[in-house]
Design a protein around this motif. Sequence first.
Motif, PDB file in Angstrom:
ATOM      1  N   LEU A 162      -3.684  -5.418  -5.948  1.00  0.00           N
ATOM      2  CA  LEU A 162      -3.719  -4.097  -5.334  1.00  0.00           C
ATOM      3  C   LEU A 162      -2.997  -4.103  -3.983  1.00  0.00           C
ATOM      4  O   LEU A 162      -2.344  -3.106  -3.620  1.00  0.00           O
ATOM      5  CB  LEU A 162      -5.169  -3.636  -5.152  1.00  0.00           C
ATOM      6  N   ILE A 163      -3.100  -5.211  -3.243  1.00  0.00           N
ATOM      7  CA  ILE A 163      -2.356  -5.341  -1.994  1.00  0.00           C
ATOM      8  C   ILE A 163      -0.854  -5.243  -2.266  1.00  0.00           C
ATOM      9  O   ILE A 163      -0.102  -4.566  -1.542  1.00  0.00           O
ATOM     10  CB  ILE A 163      -2.694  -6.672  -1.307  1.00  0.00           C
ATOM     11  N   ILE A 164      -0.400  -5.917  -3.327  1.00  0.00           N
ATOM     12  CA  ILE A 164       1.020  -5.897  -3.670  1.00  0.00           C
ATOM     13  C   ILE A 164       1.460  -4.480  -4.036  1.00  0.00           C
ATOM     14  O   ILE A 164       2.527  -4.009  -3.600  1.00  0.00           O
ATOM     15  CB  ILE A 164       1.293  -6.882  -4.815  1.00  0.00           C
ATOM     16  N   ILE A 165       0.649  -3.791  -4.846  1.00  0.00           N
ATOM     17  CA  ILE A 165       0.981  -2.413  -5.217  1.00  0.00           C
ATOM     18  C   ILE A 165       1.021  -1.510  -3.989  1.00  0.00           C
ATOM     19  O   ILE A 165       1.910  -0.650  -3.850  1.00  0.00           O
ATOM     20  CB  ILE A 165      -0.044  -1.889  -6.247  1.00  0.00           C
ATOM     21  N   LYS A 182       1.764  -2.342  -0.908  1.00  0.00           N
ATOM     22  CA  LYS A 182       2.988  -2.614  -0.148  1.00  0.00           C
ATOM     23  C   LYS A 182       4.209  -2.003  -0.834  1.00  0.00           C
ATOM     24  O   LYS A 182       5.126  -1.519  -0.171  1.00  0.00           O
ATOM     25  CB  LYS A 182       3.166  -4.127   0.025  1.00  0.00           C
ATOM     26  N   LEU A 183       4.233  -2.040  -2.157  1.00  0.00           N
ATOM     27  CA  LEU A 183       5.347  -1.421  -2.869  1.00  0.00           C
ATOM     28  C   LEU A 183       5.361   0.091  -2.656  1.00  0.00           C
ATOM     29  O   LEU A 183       6.429   0.697  -2.515  1.00  0.00           O
ATOM     30  CB  LEU A 183       5.248  -1.744  -4.363  1.00  0.00           C
ATOM     31  N   GLU A 184       4.195   0.716  -2.646  1.00  0.00           N
ATOM     32  CA  GLU A 184       4.134   2.153  -2.409  1.00  0.00           C
ATOM     33  C   GLU A 184       4.565   2.520  -0.992  1.00  0.00           C
ATOM     34  O   GLU A 184       5.015   3.647  -0.746  1.00  0.00           O
ATOM     35  CB  GLU A 184       2.710   2.651  -2.673  1.00  0.00           C
ATOM     36  N   GLN A 185       4.434   1.568  -0.070  1.00  0.00           N
ATOM     37  CA  GLN A 185       4.871   1.791   1.307  1.00  0.00           C
ATOM     38  C   GLN A 185       6.312   1.330   1.526  1.00  0.00           C
ATOM     39  O   GLN A 185       6.780   1.270   2.667  1.00  0.00           O
ATOM     40  CB  GLN A 185       3.943   1.042   2.275  1.00  0.00           C
ATOM     41  N   TYR A 186       7.000   0.987   0.438  1.00  0.00           N
ATOM     42  CA  TYR A 186       8.389   0.537   0.471  1.00  0.00           C
ATOM     43  C   TYR A 186       8.566  -0.764   1.251  1.00  0.00           C
ATOM     44  O   TYR A 186       9.660  -1.044   1.759  1.00  0.00           O
ATOM     45  CB  TYR A 186       9.305   1.625   1.042  1.00  0.00           C
ATOM     46  N   ASP A 187       7.487  -1.532   1.351  1.00  0.00           N
ATOM     47  CA  ASP A 187       7.569  -2.857   1.979  1.00  0.00           C
ATOM     48  C   ASP A 187       7.811  -3.884   0.874  1.00  0.00           C
ATOM     49  O   ASP A 187       6.927  -4.665   0.513  1.00  0.00           O
ATOM     50  CB  ASP A 187       6.271  -3.148   2.741  1.00  0.00           C
ATOM     51  N   TYR A 188       9.028  -3.886   0.329  1.00  0.00           N
ATOM     52  CA  TYR A 188       9.336  -4.733  -0.813  1.00  0.00           C
ATOM     53  C   TYR A 188       9.304  -6.219  -0.435  1.00  0.00           C
ATOM     54  O   TYR A 188       8.823  -7.047  -1.208  1.00  0.00           O
ATOM     55  CB  TYR A 188      10.702  -4.373  -1.386  1.00  0.00           C
TER      56      TYR A 188
END
Length: 293
Positions: free
Chosen positions: A245-248, A250-256
Amino acid sequence: MTSATLPSGAAPLSGPRRTRRRVLPGFNITLGFTVFYLSLIVLIPLSALIFKTFTLTWPQFWEAVTAPRVLASYKLTFGASLIAAVVNAFFGLLVAWVLVRYTFPGKKVIDALVDLPFALPTAVAGISLTALLAGNGWIGQYLEPLGIQLAFNPNGVVIALIFIGLPFVVRTVQPVLEDSEKELEEAATCLGATRWQTFSRVIFPSIAPALLTGFAMAFARAVGEYGSVIFIAGNMPMISEITPLIIISKLEQYDYAGATAVATVMLFFSFVLLLLINALQAWQRKRSGGNLQ
């Protein structure tokens, strides 16, 4: 002087050697296809993950993977996965034993239900468990007045991981139990061994590698689980938030780069743990083979 005749059925000493035909192509072709397929499906995506992580400097990488919220998610993800894998190893062995050694009405139905987590979408599993274990659920409404809360906390994470991991242990141990030699058990009984001695010294050494394999598969599946957990975990930061969920997030925040950094850490620790389990499994096979000689 007459030449000696060959015995009946003997192959001639000279002449063209008969080549052995194989169903599949030769080693070079199959090896090349295997490497190409693994590179396309596994190695190239993982390489992209690592290369994206290299866009961060070491301080940035360390800050991304050691943030307090991320560390709490590591603890929950790996801890809950380990607990769920241990529980599944015990009860999976018990379920496999019952399905192999006993005959009872509804056996085929129970055997089919074991595979239900494979076919059931993970989101449906999470919603179903939440409907059962929430405070107003069918089971949770009776447990919550007693102070037992199984949903929207780490307990719910463990329960969800147990649900999705059980079939891996059962389906790995079940065929080994079916192929085990019952004559050895009968011989041990005739020699005066108790039931526990027969199980611990005759049966368990033969199924231990399969049980470790099922444990490893259940653990690996639990570490990467997402769909069935987010509905029942509550997703509270520092309490019930898993690393996927942390990874998801970060992806939603565009922190790839940050997402790939956390994913790389997950990949590293998962690989190390699976390597240790496989080494333990190989040691167990060698030890069991040595005892049989």
